[in-house]
Motif scaffolding. Structure first.
Motif, PDB file in Angstrom:
ATOM      1  N   SER A  17       0.831  -1.214   0.000  1.00 33.18           N
ATOM      2  CA  SER A  17       0.000   0.000   0.000  1.00 33.18           C
ATOM      3  C   SER A  17       0.857   1.253   0.000  1.00 33.18           C
ATOM      4  N   GLU A  18       2.011   1.236   0.753  1.00 30.61           N
ATOM      5  CA  GLU A  18       2.884   2.408   0.768  1.00 30.61           C
ATOM      6  C   GLU A  18       3.565   2.594  -0.583  1.00 30.61           C
ATOM      7  N   ARG A  19       4.008   1.475  -1.205  1.00 28.23           N
ATOM      8  CA  ARG A  19       4.615   1.591  -2.525  1.00 28.23           C
ATOM      9  C   ARG A  19       3.631   2.148  -3.551  1.00 28.23           C
ATOM     10  N   ALA A  20       2.392   1.766  -3.461  1.00 30.94           N
ATOM     11  CA  ALA A  20       1.380   2.268  -4.378  1.00 30.94           C
ATOM     12  C   ALA A  20       1.168   3.765  -4.194  1.00 30.94           C
ATOM     13  N   ARG A  21       1.199   4.215  -2.917  1.00 31.62           N
ATOM     14  CA  ARG A  21       1.024   5.644  -2.670  1.00 31.62           C
ATOM     15  C   ARG A  21       2.209   6.449  -3.199  1.00 31.62           C
ATOM     16  N   ALA A  22       3.415   5.902  -3.091  1.00 31.66           N
ATOM     17  CA  ALA A  22       4.595   6.593  -3.608  1.00 31.66           C
ATOM     18  C   ALA A  22       4.526   6.722  -5.129  1.00 31.66           C
ATOM     19  N   ARG A  23       4.150   5.610  -5.771  1.00 31.09           N
ATOM     20  CA  ARG A  23       4.002   5.682  -7.220  1.00 31.09           C
ATOM     21  C   ARG A  23       2.944   6.687  -7.630  1.00 31.09           C
ATOM     22  N   LYS A  24       1.879   6.791  -6.881  1.00 27.16           N
ATOM     23  CA  LYS A  24       0.813   7.744  -7.183  1.00 27.16           C
ATOM     24  C   LYS A  24       1.296   9.179  -7.024  1.00 27.16           C
ATOM     25  N   ARG A  25       2.151   9.420  -5.974  1.00 31.78           N
ATOM     26  CA  ARG A  25       2.671  10.770  -5.788  1.00 31.78           C
ATOM     27  C   ARG A  25       3.579  11.175  -6.953  1.00 31.78           C
ATOM     28  N   ARG A  26       4.448  10.250  -7.390  1.00 32.49           N
ATOM     29  CA  ARG A  26       5.312  10.557  -8.531  1.00 32.49           C
ATOM     30  C   ARG A  26       4.493  10.798  -9.811  1.00 32.49           C
ATOM     31  N   TRP A  27       3.458  10.028 -10.024  1.00 38.63           N
ATOM     32  CA  TRP A  27       2.604  10.194 -11.189  1.00 38.63           C
ATOM     33  C   TRP A  27       1.850  11.526 -11.168  1.00 38.63           C
ATOM     34  N   LEU A  29       2.882  14.229  -9.650  1.00 29.87           N
ATOM     35  CA  LEU A  29       3.845  15.287  -9.922  1.00 29.87           C
ATOM     36  C   LEU A  29       4.129  15.398 -11.413  1.00 29.87           C
ATOM     37  N   PHE A  30       4.250  14.270 -12.082  1.00 25.56           N
ATOM     38  CA  PHE A  30       4.487  14.275 -13.527  1.00 25.56           C
ATOM     39  C   PHE A  30       3.297  14.895 -14.278  1.00 25.56           C
ATOM     40  N   LYS A  31       2.095  14.580 -13.864  1.00 24.13           N
ATOM     41  CA  LYS A  31       0.916  15.135 -14.534  1.00 24.13           C
ATOM     42  C   LYS A  31       0.823  16.637 -14.339  1.00 24.13           C
ATOM     43  N   ARG A  32       1.209  17.106 -13.140  1.00 23.59           N
ATOM     44  CA  ARG A  32       1.135  18.550 -12.897  1.00 23.59           C
ATOM     45  C   ARG A  32       2.120  19.298 -13.806  1.00 23.59           C
ATOM     46  N   ARG A  33       3.307  18.692 -13.972  1.00 26.96           N
ATOM     47  CA  ARG A  33       4.292  19.336 -14.838  1.00 26.96           C
ATOM     48  C   ARG A  33       3.837  19.341 -16.303  1.00 26.96           C
ATOM     49  N   SER A  35       0.796  19.215 -17.364  1.00 28.64           N
ATOM     50  CA  SER A  35      -0.426  20.016 -17.536  1.00 28.64           C
ATOM     51  C   SER A  35      -0.121  21.477 -17.845  1.00 28.64           C
ATOM     52  N   ARG A  36       1.096  21.931 -17.462  1.00 33.32           N
ATOM     53  CA  ARG A  36       1.459  23.307 -17.786  1.00 33.32           C
ATOM     54  C   ARG A  36       1.521  23.512 -19.310  1.00 33.32           C
ATOM     55  N   TRP A  37       1.856  22.460 -20.022  1.00 35.88           N
ATOM     56  CA  TRP A  37       1.955  22.553 -21.482  1.00 35.88           C
ATOM     57  C   TRP A  37       0.655  22.191 -22.178  1.00 35.88           C
ATOM     58  N   LEU A  38      -0.096  21.301 -21.545  1.00 33.54           N
ATOM     59  CA  LEU A  38      -1.311  20.826 -22.193  1.00 33.54           C
ATOM     60  C   LEU A  38      -2.520  21.689 -21.868  1.00 33.54           C
ATOM     61  N   ASP A  39      -2.611  22.211 -20.684  1.00 29.90           N
ATOM     62  CA  ASP A  39      -3.762  23.015 -20.301  1.00 29.90           C
ATOM     63  C   ASP A  39      -3.583  24.429 -20.862  1.00 29.90           C
ATOM     64  N   PRO A  40      -4.494  24.937 -21.706  1.00 29.85           N
ATOM     65  CA  PRO A  40      -4.304  26.259 -22.329  1.00 29.85           C
ATOM     66  C   PRO A  40      -4.190  27.387 -21.326  1.00 29.85           C
TER      67      PRO A  40
END
Length: 298
Positions: A17-27, A29-33, A35-40
């Protein structure tokens, strides 16, 4: 001494469960970065910050140019006090400038050259025009006028109406009394005469003007010596000269070839027939000439 090997402590494995949460946090963070290019909206904000930092001096220069243009557009320094009009033959300078909005003197910075050109081209006599702006106060208007070639007599509500036209059938103005002495009169128009600035759509007028243009430079009967271009006949146009000039009948077809042949035969026809009364160019390979008492074919 006896050395005792110590066992390395193994890291405690994280629960799944902790490994899954870590992977979710990294994902996330990647989506937020990304989204700066994809979100108008976010991309616009980010690029706006970048341009604000980099383009500050450029924006200042643009603002200064805009302010100078606005101030200059209302300044008397840039009034077109020197308007030079070239190429006028039939139009009057003052009337042309007033009708097209160039008098009183406009501001050269505020003057829309394309709009002023369109207004000048709306004049029936104006075929081409070119405007040049020389700051601070000099404006050059170069006009090429249409050339009048004939007077067209057309039916009207209360009788025949005569208008002056150019070689394309553009109505220039109503004909005056002395125009019939300077230009040939084209008769046989079927429709009413359009207003000045509009071309004739009558095919008979177009045919008569085409024949008239082809007679330019004829030795026996040039365009300047014609009195009448008669288009009332079916399939035939009759050209009548002034005074004792010959009458030329021509049918549609290769007009340039027919009149070129007449130019070639002009000297011989004059020598053989003397005072020529009638020339018929209606046939392809035959020129009928009437002079004196005999009719001959050439």
């Amino acid at each position: 001494m006896i050395k005792v090997k110590r066992k390395k402590k193994r890291k405690k494995e994280q629960p799944s469960s902790e490994r899954a949460r870590a992977r979710k946090r990294r994902w996330d963070l990647f989506k937020r970065r990304v989204s700066r290019w994809l979100d108008p909206a976010r991309a616009a904000i980010w690029w706006g910050r970048v341009l604000l930092r980099v383009g500050g001096p450029v924006a200042a220069v643009v603002a200064l140019i805009w302010a100078a243009t606005v101030i200059g557009a209302s300044s008397p320094l840039f009034l077109a006090s020197d308007v030079e009009v070239r190429g006028l033959k039939n139009l009057e300078r003052e009337g042309l400038l007033k009708r097209t909005g160039l008098e009183p003197a406009p501001n050269l910075l505020a003057l829309d050259l394309s709009e002023a050109t369109s207004r000048l081209l709306a004049e029936p006599w104006v075929e081409r025009v070119k405007l040049e702006r020389h700051l601070p106060s000099h404006l050059i208007v170069e006009v090429v006028e249409r050339e009048a070639v004939a007077v067209v007599r057309a039916p009207g509500r209360s009788g025949a109406v005569e208008v002056l036209v150019d070689g394309e059938g553009m109505v220039l103005r109503a004909a005056k009394a002395d125009d019939r002495l300077r230009f040939p009169v084209l008769v046989g128009a079927q429709g009413p005469a359009p207003n000045p600035g509009i071309r004739f759509a009558d095919p008979k007028v177009a045919s008569g003007l085409a024949v008239l243009q082809a007679t330019e430079g004829l030795p026996l009967m040039g365009r300047r010596s014609l009195a009448v271009v008669d288009c009332t006949y079916t399939g035939r146009i009759v050209l009548k000269g002034r005074g004792s000039q010959a009458v030329v009948a021509v049918r549609g077809g290769d007009l340039e070839r027919k009149f070129a042949r007449l130019k070639t035969l002009a000297v011989e026809l004059k020598r053989r027939h003397g005072n020529i009364r009638y020339i018929d160019l209606s046939f392809d390979r035959l020129v009928i000439v009437k002079g004196g008492d005999k009719d001959k074919g050439v």
